[in-house]
Structure formats: structure tokens, C-alpha cells
Scaffold this motif. Structure first.
Motif, PDB file in Angstrom:
ATOM      1  N   THR A 130       0.717  -0.783   0.680  1.00 23.11           N
ATOM      2  CA  THR A 130       0.326   0.312  -0.469  1.00 23.11           C
ATOM      3  C   THR A 130       0.700   1.102  -0.158  1.00 23.11           C
ATOM      4  N   SER A 131       1.924   1.721   0.652  1.00 23.65           N
ATOM      5  CA  SER A 131       3.152   2.551   1.178  1.00 23.65           C
ATOM      6  C   SER A 131       3.529   2.796  -0.300  1.00 23.65           C
ATOM      7  N   LEU A 133       2.383   1.391  -3.470  1.00 23.05           N
ATOM      8  CA  LEU A 133       1.387   2.190  -4.078  1.00 23.05           C
ATOM      9  C   LEU A 133       1.057   3.553  -4.291  1.00 23.05           C
ATOM     10  N   THR A 134       1.673   4.349  -3.138  1.00 26.63           N
ATOM     11  CA  THR A 134       1.520   5.471  -3.355  1.00 26.63           C
ATOM     12  C   THR A 134       2.804   6.309  -3.129  1.00 26.63           C
ATOM     13  N   ALA A 135       3.932   5.528  -3.220  1.00 29.62           N
ATOM     14  CA  ALA A 135       4.686   6.002  -3.562  1.00 29.62           C
ATOM     15  C   ALA A 135       5.265   6.282  -5.095  1.00 29.62           C
ATOM     16  N   GLY A 136       4.384   5.084  -5.366  1.00 32.07           N
ATOM     17  CA  GLY A 136       3.561   5.546  -7.205  1.00 32.07           C
ATOM     18  C   GLY A 136       3.105   6.282  -7.272  1.00 32.07           C
ATOM     19  N   GLN A 137       2.306   6.900  -6.524  1.00 31.76           N
ATOM     20  CA  GLN A 137       1.252   7.854  -7.040  1.00 31.76           C
ATOM     21  C   GLN A 137       2.012   9.825  -6.648  1.00 31.76           C
ATOM     22  N   VAL A 138       3.090   9.693  -5.559  1.00 29.27           N
ATOM     23  CA  VAL A 138       3.708  10.285  -5.411  1.00 29.27           C
ATOM     24  C   VAL A 138       4.728  10.651  -6.395  1.00 29.27           C
ATOM     25  N   ILE A 139       5.097   9.747  -7.417  1.00 32.92           N
ATOM     26  CA  ILE A 139       5.668   9.905  -8.912  1.00 32.92           C
ATOM     27  C   ILE A 139       5.405  10.090  -9.757  1.00 32.92           C
ATOM     28  N   ARG A 258      -1.001  18.556  -4.949  1.00 30.80           N
ATOM     29  CA  ARG A 258      -1.029  16.506  -4.263  1.00 30.80           C
ATOM     30  C   ARG A 258       0.228  15.649  -4.442  1.00 30.80           C
ATOM     31  N   THR A 259       1.551  16.126  -5.166  1.00 31.22           N
ATOM     32  CA  THR A 259       2.442  15.481  -4.378  1.00 31.22           C
ATOM     33  C   THR A 259       3.041  15.371  -2.892  1.00 31.22           C
ATOM     34  N   ILE A 260       2.212  16.744  -2.919  1.00 32.14           N
ATOM     35  CA  ILE A 260       2.580  16.695  -1.208  1.00 32.14           C
ATOM     36  C   ILE A 260       2.092  15.903  -0.824  1.00 32.14           C
ATOM     37  N   GLY A 261       0.292  15.454  -1.086  1.00 33.13           N
ATOM     38  CA  GLY A 261      -0.390  15.206  -0.477  1.00 33.13           C
ATOM     39  C   GLY A 261       0.139  13.379  -0.461  1.00 33.13           C
ATOM     40  N   ALA A 262       0.137  13.508  -1.423  1.00 32.61           N
ATOM     41  CA  ALA A 262       0.631  11.897  -1.624  1.00 32.61           C
ATOM     42  C   ALA A 262       2.014  11.207  -1.013  1.00 32.61           C
ATOM     43  N   LEU A 263       3.237  12.249  -1.260  1.00 35.34           N
ATOM     44  CA  LEU A 263       4.296  12.503  -0.252  1.00 35.34           C
ATOM     45  C   LEU A 263       4.107  11.926   1.211  1.00 35.34           C
ATOM     46  N   ILE A 264       3.841  12.816   2.037  1.00 34.40           N
ATOM     47  CA  ILE A 264       2.624  12.741   3.376  1.00 34.40           C
ATOM     48  C   ILE A 264       1.633  11.295   3.192  1.00 34.40           C
ATOM     49  N   GLY A 265       1.545  11.108   2.642  1.00 30.39           N
ATOM     50  CA  GLY A 265       0.328   9.332   2.902  1.00 30.39           C
ATOM     51  C   GLY A 265       1.301   8.673   2.582  1.00 30.39           C
ATOM     52  N   PHE A 267       4.425   8.136   3.561  1.00 29.81           N
ATOM     53  CA  PHE A 267       4.329   7.483   6.109  1.00 29.81           C
ATOM     54  C   PHE A 267       3.659   7.313   6.095  1.00 29.81           C
ATOM     55  N   ALA A 268       1.829   8.260   6.640  1.00 30.96           N
ATOM     56  CA  ALA A 268       1.317   8.606   7.002  1.00 30.96           C
ATOM     57  C   ALA A 268       0.348   6.915   7.171  1.00 30.96           C
TER      58      ALA A 268
END
Length: 392
Positions: A130-131, A133-139, A258-265, A267-268
Motif C-alpha cells: 500500500t505504501s 503504491l502511494t509512493a508510485g502516486q507520488v512519482i 497533490r504531490t505533497i499530499g501523496a508524499l505525506i500519504g 508515511f501516514a
């Protein structure tokens, strides 16, 4: 010597950068409109040229991926994207432009079906998946943030009528990604008997109430994403009279947040239950849209655009990973089914275009708000309850 999973995951994660290229439809639609003199309603179909393919291709590709293999399917998607990005250089007219968008969408649809489950080949821990996949969303979000800059770079180099010079730059980057992945050894997933997979068996998964609600969740979160990107510059131009140079700042604010939100996501989500994170973020998203709807101040509206990007950034990965983990033995089929729902981006934007044509920019905001209201139901309804009892 056995390659560490992190090194095998790197070219896969870079593939998410290629996945973000489809978001150039937001800023480039303005140039297409001026190039060919299209109306706002006609321009509203530009994102459809990219996202409608998710509706037709995702399930067949997800099923066929059992034969091709996930890695080979990713490489096929990148090859199609490269071809599409070279077409406008051959001759630039409305036909080749639309065909380029279509091939970008076809390649992107195949990429999203195959790239997400390919992470399963190297990352097996549920929470880490899950983390990741979220990292992928950051990219992907970084790519979406860079995309307008690539378009503006092409405009600054060749003039506004040469905006399509951005396409070969995207094509070259896609080619580099394909070569990197090709040279990286990744163990192929276990084969699934072809008799077990079919179009009807994939749609049969929607009989499961949880899968159905998650499917619609993907449909509407992509609608929110593409829709907000699409209306952001139009909102600032129609409501506050911003000029052509100034309005380009609006989608950049959206993608940056959206990039900042995904990056925080990233770790969150490794520390907080995803259903709680989903619920809090979607309620904040509603609040941002309500303020955008009722308050007419340029900086407040710009902040609301960014807020929607920030709070919606992790929703896709939460919904998608839950769907995959619901039935891991049918990951390819579920991936195809879920990515079919990405067609929401191609369905919602024409509706927004008609709404803007009928009642103005407020109509576009209302359509986006309706999408978020369904996601609220998804978060607090049956699917949300199941998320709370799963591996999240």
C-alpha cells in the motif's frame, strides 16, 4: 547474486512517472482549442480521447496479461506510447493530434493495468505494498507537476503553435523507462489457467458488493482528479479574468499539492489505518469544494484547488490496494477491472464541459462535488466497513 527487491522495484516505480504523462491533457487542451477553434464542449472531449480506452481495454488486457506476463505487458504499453508521441512530428493536424492522444491513452490504460500488479512481483508485504503504491502516486504526481512545464518549454522554444513539441520529449523519456525495465530481471508471476479468466468472469467480480463499491470509487476519484485539473485554469479565467499566462499557474498548484499530499500519504499510511485516513481526507475535500463553490476570491479559490489535490491524492492507492488484497489470487483480473474504472476521467470531463456550457464554471464545480459525495459514501458505507476489517 539475487537482486534486492528495492532495486527491482525502482524501474517499476519510475514507470509511474510515465503514467503521469496523460495529465498533460489539462493544460494542452487549451492549446488544442485555440489551434483548431474548438468550442468548450468539444474541448471537453479531449480528455475522453485519453481516458475512454480504460473502459474498453483494461479487462481484456488484465485477462491477457496472464499469457503475456506483467513485465511484457508494461513494455508493450510503453512501445505504444512512444509511437503515439512521434505522430505529431510527422504531420500536425486535428486528426494526428487526436490519434496521438488516443495512443497515449491506450498505452496508459495498458500501463496502469500491468504496472500496479507488477509491484506485487517484488513486494509481498501487504502494508508495504500500500505504501509503495502511494509512493508510485507520488512519482505520478511529480510527473503531472512537470508535465505543464514540458508543454510550456515546447511553447517557449517553438511558439504557441508548436506546443506539440512536448510529445517527443515524453516519448524519449518513455523509451528510457522501457529500456531500464527491460534490463532489470524480475521474476514472473505464477501463470493462471486461461480457462479461469474471461470477460464475463471479470465482470462477475462486481457481484461482490465490496468490489463494486471500490470499482465505482476508482471511477469517481479519477473523475475528481481529471475534472479538477481540467477546470482549474478555466475557473481562474472565467471567474476572475486571469490571462493565458496566469491561468497556467492553477493546474501547477493542483499538481504540486497533490504531490505533497501523496508524499505525506506514503508515511501516514504506514502508521495510520487507511480507512481513517480515507475518511478524514474525503471530508476535507468536500469542504474545499464547498468553499470554492460559495466564495469568489481568486487566492481562496486557488487554495481550494490545491486542497482538492492534497486531500484526494492518496484515495486511489487506498481503494486500489484494498481491491487487489481482497482476492490476491485474482489480482490480474481485479487490476483490469479497477483500471477500467479509470474511464471515469473520460466520462466526467465531457459532463463538466456540458455543465460549464449550460450554467458556467459553477456547473463544473458541482459535477466534481457529486463525485466526491459518492466517495464519501464509499468511505463510510459497506466498502469502508470492509476496509476497516482488512489488512489495513
Amino acid at each position: 547474486m539475487k537482486q534486492k527487491p528495492i532495486f527491482s522495484a525502482l524501474p517499476i516505480l519510475f514507470g509511474f512517472f510515465i503514467m503521469g504523462f496523460c495529465d498533460i491533457v489539462g493544460i494542452s487542451s487549451d492549446y488544442v482549442q485555440r489551434s483548431f477553434g474548438w468550442s468548450p464542449v468539444m474541448t471537453g472531449f479531449v480528455p475522453s480521447l485519453v481516458f475512454i480506452w480504460f473502459l474498453f481495454l483494461s479487462i481484456p488486457v488484465g485477462n491477457q496479461m496472464n499469457r503475456w506476463g506483467r513485465k511484457n505487458t508494461v513494455l508493450l504499453s510503453m512501445g505504444i506510447t512512444v509511437v503515439g508521441m512521434l505522430l505529431p512530428l510527422v504531420t500536425y493536424n486535428s486528426t494526428t493530434c487526436m490519434l496521438a492522444y488516443a495512443l497515449l491513452g491506450i498505452g496508459n490504460a495498458i500501463l496502469q493495468v500491468s504496472l500496479n500488479p507488477l509491484l506485487n512481483n517484488v513486494i509481498t508485504d501487504d502494508k508495504l505494498l500500500t505504501s509503495s503504491l502511494t509512493a508510485g502516486q507520488v512519482i505520478k504526481a511529480i510527473s503531472s507537476l512537470v508535465g505543464p512545464e514540458i508543454v510550456l518549454l515546447a511553447v517557449n522554444y517553438g511558439g504557441e503553435d508548436k506546443w506539440y513539441y512536448c510529445f517527443p520529449l515524453l516519448g524519449f523519456t518513455t523509451l528510457l523507462s522501457a529500456v531500464w525495465l527491460m534490463l532489470t530481471p524480475i521474476k514472473r508471476e505464477p501463470a493462471v489457467a486461461e480457462s479461469q479468466v474471461s470477460l464475463s468472469s471479470s465482470f462477475a467480480l462486481l457481484k461482490n458488493q465490496t468490489i463494486l463499491q471500490l470499482f465505482l470509487g476508482i471511477f469517481f476519484i479519477v473523475g475528481v482528479d481529471v475534472g479538477t485539473n481540467y477546470i482549474s485554469s478555466k475557473l481562474m479565467a472565467m471567474r476572475f479574468g486571469w490571462d493565458e499566462d496566469a491561468v497556467k499557474f492553477a493546474p501547477q498548484v493542483y499538481f504540486f499539492c497533490r504531490t505533497i499530499g501523496a508524499l505525506i500519504g506514503v508515511f501516514a499510511l504506514s502508521r495510520v489505518a487507511s480507512i481513517k485516513y480515507f475518511r478524514v481526507n474525503i471530508l476535507c475535500c468536500i469542504a474545499a469544494l464547498l468553499v470554492m463553490l460559495t466564495v469568489e476570491h481568486d487566492m481562496v479559490n486557488l487554495a481550494c484547488i490545491g486542497a482538492v489535490g492534497f486531500f484526494a491524492s492518496s484515495v486511489f492507492s487506498i481503494i486500489y490496494s484494498k481491491a487487489i488484497q481482497a482476492q490476491p489470487d485474482k489480482a490480474n483480473q481485479i487490476s483490469g477491472l479497477m483500471i477500467t474504472a479509470v474511464a471515469g476521467g473520460g466520462v466526467v470531463t465531457p459532463v463538466i464541459g456540458f455543465a460549464i456550457g449550460a450554467i458556467g464554471i459553477i456547473g463544473g464545480i458541482l459535477v466534481t462535488l457529486c463525485c466526491v459525495l459518492y466517495l464519501t459514501y464509499c468511505a463510510f458505507g459497506h466498502a469502508g466497513s470492509c476496509m476497516g476489517h482488512g489488512p489495513f
